[in-house]
Scaffold this active site. Structure first.
Site, short mmCIF file in Angstrom:
data_model
loop_
_atom_site.label_atom_id
_atom_site.label_comp_id
_atom_site.label_asym_id
_atom_site.label_seq_id
_atom_site.Cartn_x
_atom_site.Cartn_y
_atom_site.Cartn_z
N HIS A 140 0.86 -1.18 0.00
CA HIS A 140 0.00 0.00 0.00
C HIS A 140 0.90 1.23 0.00
CE1 HIS A 140 -2.76 3.01 1.72
NE2 HIS A 140 -3.78 2.20 1.45
N ASP A 217 3.28 -3.99 8.09
CA ASP A 217 1.99 -3.31 7.97
C ASP A 217 0.90 -4.35 8.21
OD1 ASP A 217 -0.42 -2.28 7.09
OD2 ASP A 217 0.29 -1.69 5.11
N GLN A 220 -4.46 -4.98 7.44
CA GLN A 220 -5.47 -5.93 6.96
C GLN A 220 -5.44 -7.25 7.71
OE1 GLN A 220 -7.76 -4.93 5.03
NE2 GLN A 220 -6.84 -3.02 4.32
N LYS A 243 -10.06 0.06 10.79
CA LYS A 243 -10.30 -1.17 10.03
C LYS A 243 -10.64 -2.35 10.94
CE LYS A 243 -6.97 0.28 6.48
NZ LYS A 243 -7.89 0.67 5.41
N CYS A 383 -5.03 2.37 -3.58
CA CYS A 383 -3.80 3.00 -3.07
C CYS A 383 -2.60 2.06 -3.22
CB CYS A 383 -3.95 3.43 -1.62
SG CYS A 383 -5.17 4.71 -1.35
#
Length: 435
Positions: A140, A217, A220, A243, A383
């Site tokens: 991302h 990261d 998700q 999220k 993105c």
């Protein structure tokens, strides 16, 4: 789609219809009772942001109604109560991530904020002219642009670990780019485009064999599976609260205590110092307060803690099985529609994301058509245009699931797709993309 026969015979039951999570969960999310353009809301854009349960909304109202005050500033009961709520939220996050110490948890505005903090702090200390920073081909922009900017400033080189034709990063391919000039690596735990789950444990181990710290990261990953930062041997791990059913403007940076202790403040101001004069050296407070300058988003942290407790109490095994059932139902439903192609292999390790393309129709036309049927999905490059370039795609349509989604909602999307036709994006702007 796997069918199972109920005991005693009768019609087969679709796997996605089984009650891994009770359908009554939907009552916990007030927004799901609303309509969009006269159609019931089918919200399938949870990878962008998830909806908020009443437990989070109630926590926000309760904080502002009973404890609102600035933290760590006032020597009075209300301020101390606010500080206690804030630190209790930090402890909840520590437990959720399996961190050893609460002071390894830094509250941020989100994953983007956390990655920038690391790049401008640790990255600037480690990376110099001629050095290398490794990212993967699926990142991302929030885990790509801070590292690219760091390299541009330092005179370093950005090295990209390739993705294969399925949109996955192989641990061996990642290891192959970890040369002697690499000073730090940044990787996605789960792709926000395809839901691909990277072998981060193995990737971290390969980097550590070469003395390279790794930034993960986890935006998700955290909403869909328990994350154990010590089990991963993670150096730094980031995620966004919104999220994971928490408030917008919240996020977390986990960092090993020894790494964070070496870093200067990312921003300076109130709450970051022990004492200040006009001439003497500034004495900064220890982590995590050193990285939380100014008045923090206390209510946001309290709401995030409520969100993490809410998902924990649902049971991670039930959440996982719910994700798997929805992803597999979505994949099989899409494959039955002429002209629709699923991108990648989301059913291999389901993580709540399924991306697809419709032959001859721009993703924005598909997204607009679904919106007219009350279905909210993300259309475009998500993105992550460099990843789409690697895959040779203009963009995709992404459906992404949460604990409140159902097989029926996937069926609504599938039925709507059967009537999609080329629109103005396809005819007038066939190569345009910006989202």
């Amino acid at each position: 789609m796997t069918d199972v026969m109920p005991q005693g015979g009768g019609s087969p039951v679709r796997l996605a219809d089984q009650a891994f999570l009770p359908r009554s969960i939907r009552d916990d999310f007030p927004i799901l009772a609303t309509a969009q353009g006269g159609e019931p809301l089918v919200y399938l854009d949870n990878a962008a942001t998830a909806q908020k349960p009443r437990a989070v909304l109630d926590a926000l109202v309760d904080y502002y109604s009973t404890a609102n005050s600035n933290v760590g500033r006032g020597y009075y009961r209300l301020s101390m109560a606010s500080t206690d709520r804030y630190e209790e939220a930090r402890e909840t996050v520590r437990q959720a991530l399996g961190a050893e110490h609460a002071d390894e948890i830094v509250f941020t505005r989100g994953t983007t904020d956390a990655v920038n903090l690391i790049a401008d702090g640790l990255g600037a200390r480690l990376v110099g002219r001629g050095d290398q920073v490794v990212v993967t081909g699926m990142e991302h922009n929030s885990n790509l642009l801070p590292w690219r900017r760091l390299c541009e400033r330092a005179g370093a080189e950005l090295v990209v670990a390739p993705v294969d034709e399925r949109g996955a990063v192989d641990a061996a391919a990642f290891a192959a780019v970890l040369g002697p000039r690499v000073r730090i690596a940044a990787v996605a735990h789960v792709s926000n485009v395809l839901g691909t789950v990277n072998p981060v444990r193995e990737m971290i181990a390969e980097a550590h064999r070469r003395g390279v710290p790794v930034v993960v990261d986890g935006a998700q990953a955290v909403p869909h599976a328990p994350v154990d930062v010590r089990g991963l041997d993670a150096d730094l791990y980031c995620f966004s609260g919104h999220k994971a059913y928490g408030p917008m403007g919240t996020g977390v940076l986990y960092g090993r205590r020894d790494l964070l202790a070496e870093l200067p403040p990312y921003q300076v101001g109130g709450g970051t110092v022990k004492g200040v004069s006009h001439t003497e050296p500034v004495r900064y407070v220890p982590v995590p307060a050193r990285f939380e300058a100014g008045t923090p988003n206390v209510a946001g942290a309290v709401g995030l803690a409520a969100a993490l407790r809410y998902v924990r109490d649902l049971g991670w095994d039930a959440v996982r099985r719910h994700d798997e059932a929805l992803v597999r139902h979505a994949v099989e439903s899409l494959r039955r529609i002429r002209g629709v192609r699923v991108v990648g292999d989301p059913a291999a390790a389901p993580s709540g994301i399924v991306s697809f393309v419709v032959d001859g129709i721009h993703p924005y036309d598909v997204g607009g058509h679904l919106d007219r049927h009350g279905v909210a999905v993300r259309s475009g490059v998500h993105c992550a245009s460099t990843f789409l370039d690697e895959m040779g795609l203009l963009g995709t349509v992404r459906m992404s699931f949460a604990v409140y989604n159902t097989a029926d909602e996937i069926d609504v999307l599938a039925d709507a797709l059967r009537s999609v036709r080329p629109g103005s994006w396809t005819t007038d702007h066939p190569t345009t993309r910006f989202l």
